[in-house]
Design a protein around this motif. Structure first.
Motif, short mmCIF file in Angstrom:
data_model
loop_
_atom_site.label_atom_id
_atom_site.label_comp_id
_atom_site.label_asym_id
_atom_site.label_seq_id
_atom_site.Cartn_x
_atom_site.Cartn_y
_atom_site.Cartn_z
N ARG A 138 -6.25 6.16 4.14
CA ARG A 138 -7.66 6.42 3.83
C ARG A 138 -8.44 5.11 3.73
O ARG A 138 -9.56 5.00 4.23
N GLN A 139 -7.87 4.09 3.13
CA GLN A 139 -8.57 2.82 2.98
C GLN A 139 -8.78 2.14 4.33
O GLN A 139 -9.85 1.58 4.59
N ASP B 229 -7.69 4.70 12.21
CA ASP B 229 -7.02 5.92 11.75
C ASP B 229 -5.57 5.89 12.21
O ASP B 229 -5.30 5.81 13.41
N VAL B 230 -4.65 5.91 11.27
CA VAL B 230 -3.23 5.88 11.61
C VAL B 230 -2.59 7.21 11.24
O VAL B 230 -3.11 7.96 10.41
N ASP B 231 -1.47 7.50 11.87
CA ASP B 231 -0.71 8.71 11.55
C ASP B 231 0.29 8.42 10.43
O ASP B 231 0.66 7.27 10.20
N ASP C 287 2.74 9.33 -0.94
CA ASP C 287 1.48 9.24 -1.68
C ASP C 287 0.80 7.89 -1.45
O ASP C 287 -0.42 7.81 -1.31
N ILE C 288 1.61 6.84 -1.41
CA ILE C 288 1.06 5.51 -1.15
C ILE C 288 0.52 5.43 0.27
O ILE C 288 -0.57 4.89 0.52
N THR D 211 -5.31 -1.22 -6.52
CA THR D 211 -5.52 -0.64 -7.85
C THR D 211 -5.19 0.86 -7.91
O THR D 211 -4.46 1.30 -8.80
N PRO D 212 -5.71 1.69 -6.99
CA PRO D 212 -5.39 3.12 -7.09
C PRO D 212 -3.92 3.43 -6.85
O PRO D 212 -3.43 4.46 -7.32
N ILE D 213 -3.22 2.56 -6.14
CA ILE D 213 -1.78 2.77 -5.92
C ILE D 213 -1.04 2.68 -7.25
O ILE D 213 -0.21 3.52 -7.59
#
Length: 218
Positions: free
Chosen positions: A130-131, A139-141, A123-124, A54-56
């Motif tokens: 974060r999700q 945690d990914v780079d 941005d995506i 949804t936020p995407i």
């Protein structure tokens, strides 16, 4: 903003013949030689089910793009039923990740999201990162590169996770399904499944349209 304010005569928004998604490298080893957690289907499913799209659409796309779990755009081929994919389910995603040996993300190796820096892909990637951190403890780079480097690395399978997308080349579901054949030239993540290959091969020689669509849907 223009659309929200009622639009204007020279701005037209219409559906595209394609889907936006992420590719996972499915080989046993990552490009740097480490064991690849993405080779486990449970990990791939967990990552998918931990995403809220949804936020995407709301904050990045902002054009009312339809949110879907389908790979093949639904409704574009008359008579063809596009099977739904995995919906968001954080609880189940966490369980799948734990079953794969990474409870709460513990012990999960460092991976990165490859994307080309043009347009909105970064941005995506920020939203996805974060999700996954909030929902799975992973945690990914972020690995942003210019588009020529991106294309070269995708085609040579030099990534762990990468932004992807596919637009149909011709008016048939096989323009999407053929992409993931084991020997497909555009199978960037090198996913391979004999049953999938066999179904596509059967569809290629099936002359009854209804039966052919059933094979491709499977």
């Amino acid at each position: 903003a223009i659309i929200r304010k009622g639009g204007r005569g020279d701005l037209h928004v219409f559906p595209a013949f394609g889907s936006y998604y992420y590719d996972f490298n499915c080989q046993p080893k990552l490009p740097d030689g480490r064991n690849n957690p993405l080779a486990d289907v449970r990990v791939r499913q967990a990552l998918v089910m931990a995403i809220d799209k949804t936020p995407i659409v709301r904050d990045v796309g902002r054009l009312g793009q339809p949110i879907t779990t389908d790979y093949i755009p639904p409704g574009v081929f008359p008579g063809y039923t596009s099977p739904p994919g995995l919906s968001m389910n954080v609880a189940e995603a966490r369980q799948l990740l734990a079953d794969a040996g990474y409870p709460g993300g513990k012990g999960f190796p460092n991976l990165s999201i490859l994307f080309n820096t043009e347009n909105f892909h970064g941005d995506i990637a920020v939203i996805i990162r974060r999700q996954w951190l909030d929902n799975l403890g992973i945690d990914v780079d972020l690995d942003g590169v210019e588009v020529k480097v991106f294309g070269s690395r995708k085609h040579s399978h030099d990534f762990s996770i990468s932004r992807g997308g596919w637009y149909g080349d011709y008016n048939d579901p096989s323009t999407f399904t053929d992409k993931y054949l084991s020997n497909g030239d555009n199978n960037d993540g090198l996913w391979s499944n004999k049953q999938y290959d066999d179904l596509c091969a059967q569809a290629a020689v099936e002359t009854v349209p209804v039966r052919r669509f059933v094979l491709l849907s499977k």
